[in-house]
Design an enzyme around this catalytic site. Structure first.
Site, PDB file in Angstrom:
ATOM      1  N   CYS A  62      -0.468   4.111   2.154  1.00 42.50           N
ATOM      2  CA  CYS A  62      -0.786   4.409   3.600  1.00 42.50           C
ATOM      3  C   CYS A  62      -0.402   3.089   4.069  1.00 42.50           C
ATOM      4  CB  CYS A  62      -1.985   4.686   4.309  1.00 42.50           C
ATOM      5  SG  CYS A  62      -3.595   3.905   3.502  1.00 42.50           S
ATOM      6  N   SER A  63      -0.917   1.912   4.397  1.00 45.87           N
ATOM      7  CA  SER A  63      -0.635   0.671   5.002  1.00 45.87           C
ATOM      8  C   SER A  63      -1.835  -0.292   5.120  1.00 45.87           C
ATOM      9  CB  SER A  63      -0.059   0.654   6.348  1.00 45.87           C
ATOM     10  OG  SER A  63      -0.869   1.344   7.342  1.00 45.87           O
ATOM     11  N   CYS A  64      -2.595  -0.246   4.031  1.00 45.40           N
ATOM     12  CA  CYS A  64      -3.915  -1.085   3.845  1.00 45.40           C
ATOM     13  C   CYS A  64      -3.274  -2.448   4.027  1.00 45.40           C
ATOM     14  CB  CYS A  64      -4.679  -0.945   2.647  1.00 45.40           C
ATOM     15  SG  CYS A  64      -5.331   0.862   2.379  1.00 45.40           S
ATOM     16  N   CYS A 117       0.839  -1.193  -0.024  1.00 45.93           N
ATOM     17  CA  CYS A 117       0.076   0.135  -0.024  1.00 45.93           C
ATOM     18  C   CYS A 117       0.809   1.297   0.179  1.00 45.93           C
ATOM     19  CB  CYS A 117      -0.873  -0.084   1.155  1.00 45.93           C
ATOM     20  SG  CYS A 117      -1.872   1.620   1.383  1.00 45.93           S
TER      21      CYS A 117
END
Lengths: 193, 98, 101
Positions: free
Chosen positions: A101-103, A98
């Site tokens: 962000c950090s999905c 991702c």
């Protein structure tokens, strides 16, 4: 001073107090939430992978509707983003990132690991994925296609790895023991016996 | 808003808008910078979702089609080569017929 | 190419300055702080007080130097605070008092 620049511990203490006072999040609710979140771990994803390797009908469901497949194994998915599953084959390897962000498919893998959230991982995965995989000790054959999956929106993506050779006749439980967190993101490949 | 109003079929070649809302003030964009202006192919329609660009500001959010779009990696970076690809979720509002 | 585009600082795909940075692949245990912030975010989402998109937007509003210096969940608590203040769910005066208590 901008109040947002207050040290994080102090901000949290203030927010914790105010949310409790206003009845938005009590200490008990927070504790319960932590308990629920802690209960998700890569073991869930590994159990799904192992079942897909041993039950063709489940594999088909998992690839068509990851959310339904997870729910059918008792993973609570209500109110969570839809789960998509991408299958690795002898021709194609998938790698999930991702960049924005950090999905992360938290329902089936738990909290995202540190590396997944790092700037280096997020930057390199979409530009030099094969070089990035070296950091994980992983090498994808030159003739195999690598597909990077940038998780930018409403889905969360996990990888269904290739079943390792030499595991013929293994039970789903035995197979699940081979599957690690990174295998389901595509930074590593499950190893056979 | 061509891509937003009609459903794109798998196999359709699309171009990501060459637009930089970041230069026009506060915004929340889910289309990565490295894809802007690039051409890819629709792989599948993933469903319809409220626009996060509005949700981020707690505004009424129109529902948009979301697509999986595939791009050749080598077309995105001067230092990339080979047949590797990138698969990305993009909202119809960012896609134009190529 | 990338370096000429007006990208936002969190939009990290392919950014040249990270291309030679090794990925820290070692496990990092979450702290109690991390877990609590994560839980608060989850509750605020479930109760529709603050969406994940709103969380992201206020993370993206963090100045770049701070963004890269802060830990993951430090960004989150900052964004949560920013959101609750912007939405009027808490006031700055209340927060200062709660932090002093």
């Amino acid at each position: 001073m901008n109040i947002l620049e207050t040290p994080s511990d102090k901000l949290l203490a203030g927010i914790r107090t105010l949310l409790a006072v206003k009845g938005i999040a009590t200490a008990d609710e927070v504790a319960e939430r932590i308990r629920i979140t802690d209960s998700a771990s890569p073991a869930r994803g590994a159990a799904m992978v192992a079942r897909a390797w041993t039950e063709p009908a489940f594999r088909e469901l998992m690839l068509r509707d990851g959310t339904a497949a997870a729910e059918s194994m008792g993973v609570p998915m209500r109110g969570l983003p839809p789960l998509g599953v991408l299958e690795n084959t002898d021709e194609t390897h998938h790698l999930v990132v991702c960049t924005l962000c950090s999905c992360y498919p938290r329902a089936v893998l738990g909290y995202p690991p540190f590396w997944f959230k790092s700037a280096a991982y997020r930057a390199r995965a979409v530009r030099d994925p094969r070089g990035l995989l070296v950091d994980f000790g992983t090498s994808i054959p030159a003739e195999m296609k690598l597909e990077v999956v940038d998780s930018t929106a409403d889905y969360r993506w996990m990888v269904l790895p290739v079943r390792p050779a030499g595991t013929e006749g293994w039970s789903a439980e035995q197979l699940a023991g081979l599957v690690r967190e990174g295998d389901m993101i595509g930074v590593t490949i499950p190893k056979g016996p | 808003m061509q891509g937003a109003s009609m459903k794109l079929k798998p196999g359709t070649t699309v171009q990501v808008k060459l637009d930089w809302p970041e230069t026009r003030g506060p915004c929340h964009i889910r289309t990565p910078h490295y894809l802007r202006g690039h051409t890819g192919v629709v792989v599948r329609h993933l469903g319809d979702y409220p626009n996060p660009e509005d949700l981020a500001f707690d505004r009424p959010a129109p529902v948009l089609p979301l697509y999986h779009v595939r791009f050749p990696l080598a077309g995105l970076w001067p230092d990339a080569k080979g047949d590797d690809t990138i698969l990305v979720e993009l909202y119809g509002s960012w896609l134009e017929a190529a | 190419m990338t370096e000429d585009t007006p990208r936002a600082m969190h939009d990290l795909g392919g950014v040249a300055k990270f291309m030679c940075e090794a990925v820290d692949v070692e496990p990092h245990e979450l702290t109690d702080f991390d877990r609590e912030v994560d839980a608060i975010r989850g509750i605020l989402g479930a109760k529709q007080v603050m969406s994940v998109d709103e969380l992201r937007r206020c993370i993206e509003a963090i100045p770049e130097a701070d963004y890269h210096r802060m830990s993951y969940y430090q960004r989150w608590i900052r964004s949560i605070t920013d959101n609750l203040l912007r939405k009027g769910i808490i006031t700055e005066a209340e927060l200062r008092m709660a932090m002093e208590a």
